[in-house]
Design a protein around this motif. Structure first.
Motif, PDB file in Angstrom:
ATOM      1  N   GLU A  52     -41.742  -0.874  70.937  1.00 49.26           N
ATOM      2  CA  GLU A  52     -42.806  -0.616  70.152  1.00 49.26           C
ATOM      3  C   GLU A  52     -44.206  -0.297  70.680  1.00 49.26           C
ATOM      4  N   ASN A  55     -43.709   2.793  72.775  1.00 49.11           N
ATOM      5  CA  ASN A  55     -44.045   3.418  72.187  1.00 49.11           C
ATOM      6  C   ASN A  55     -45.282   3.414  71.580  1.00 49.11           C
ATOM      7  N   ASP A  59     -48.020   7.480  73.698  1.00 52.53           N
ATOM      8  CA  ASP A  59     -48.866   8.634  73.389  1.00 52.53           C
ATOM      9  C   ASP A  59     -49.728   8.737  74.677  1.00 52.53           C
ATOM     10  N   CYS A  65     -42.046   7.640  77.637  1.00 52.98           N
ATOM     11  CA  CYS A  65     -41.008   7.968  76.831  1.00 52.98           C
ATOM     12  C   CYS A  65     -39.202   7.940  77.300  1.00 52.98           C
ATOM     13  N   CYS A 150     -42.199  12.881  73.890  1.00 55.06           N
ATOM     14  CA  CYS A 150     -42.285  12.079  72.691  1.00 55.06           C
ATOM     15  C   CYS A 150     -41.562  12.670  71.148  1.00 55.06           C
ATOM     16  N   GLU A 151     -41.281  13.431  71.537  1.00 53.97           N
ATOM     17  CA  GLU A 151     -39.713  14.049  69.890  1.00 53.97           C
ATOM     18  C   GLU A 151     -38.311  13.285  70.796  1.00 53.97           C
ATOM     19  N   SER A 154     -39.924   9.318  69.313  1.00 53.04           N
ATOM     20  CA  SER A 154     -39.620   9.323  68.271  1.00 53.04           C
ATOM     21  C   SER A 154     -38.638   8.815  67.550  1.00 53.04           C
ATOM     22  N   GLU A 155     -37.648   9.817  68.048  1.00 46.58           N
ATOM     23  CA  GLU A 155     -36.480  10.206  66.700  1.00 46.58           C
ATOM     24  C   GLU A 155     -35.648   8.895  67.923  1.00 46.58           C
ATOM     25  N   ARG A 157     -36.196   5.629  68.309  1.00 45.29           N
ATOM     26  CA  ARG A 157     -37.612   4.900  67.939  1.00 45.29           C
ATOM     27  C   ARG A 157     -36.986   4.431  66.086  1.00 45.29           C
ATOM     28  N   LYS A 158     -36.985   5.816  65.691  1.00 42.97           N
ATOM     29  CA  LYS A 158     -36.276   6.039  64.633  1.00 42.97           C
ATOM     30  C   LYS A 158     -34.690   5.776  63.840  1.00 42.97           C
TER      31      LYS A 158
END
Length: 173
Positions: A52, A55, A59, A65, A150-151, A154-155, A157-158
């Motif tokens: 986190e 993450n 940004d 990433c 970043c994409e 993000s995936e 991380r989810k």
């Protein structure tokens, strides 16, 4: 389905590796170890905390990433191993297992309520153990710090959050 995989344990997921779940050889079955399962889950949670932090840094700098993706893999791997320890035990050979897809599939086979969910998320992060760290595994002249974006972070991380949540629920934590 269980009979199919028992019959075909030496092809694909089974491996005949002596783990405590359905693919084990009949001569040795580890027993569930809730304490060890909790230790693995606690480490997965600690890795998630660092994920986190990175993450949020992603940004500001794309270099973070690849580390988010790598840590997502680590969270998924450790959470799944924790769930397996908790549910059915894990042999020393299977403790070294690095295939998060196999770990997810095995835990799903033991917990029908998780069917399909863990595998999908493990599949998202399965290639991030090495490709996020070693330049020779990136295409062309890229290095991991510039290859992952970043994409993808993000995936990943989810997926890590979803697996962590599911295993925590399984372990009533």
């Amino acid at each position: 389905e269980r009979r199919y995989h028992q019959r075909n344990r030496h092809h694909g997921y089974g491996g005949g590796g002596g783990g405590g779940c359905f693919w084990s050889q009949p001569t040795w079955h580890p027993t569930p170890d809730r304490e060890e399962g909790c230790k693995w889950l606690q480490q997965a949670e600690a890795d998630m905390e660092v994920l986190e932090i990175l993450n949020n840094a992603a940004d500001a700098t794309r270099s973070a990433c690849s580390y988010v993706c790598f840590l997502a893999y680590e969270v998924v791997c450790k959470a799944l191993k924790g769930g397996l320890y908790f549910k059915c035990g894990l042999s020393s050979q299977d403790r070294m297992q690095r295939s998060v897809v196999r770990l997810a599939y095995t835990l799903e086979a033991e917990m029908l309520s998780l069917r399909g969910m863990l595998w999908v998320h493990a599949n998202t992060v399965k290639d991030y153990e090495e490709s996020t760290r070693f330049p020779h595994l990136c295409q062309g002249e890229a290095i991991p710090a510039r290859y992952f974006g970043c994409e993808q972070a993000s995936e990943a991380r989810k997926s890590a959050l979803a697996v962590l949540k599911a295993v925590k629920e399984l372990m009533n934590m």
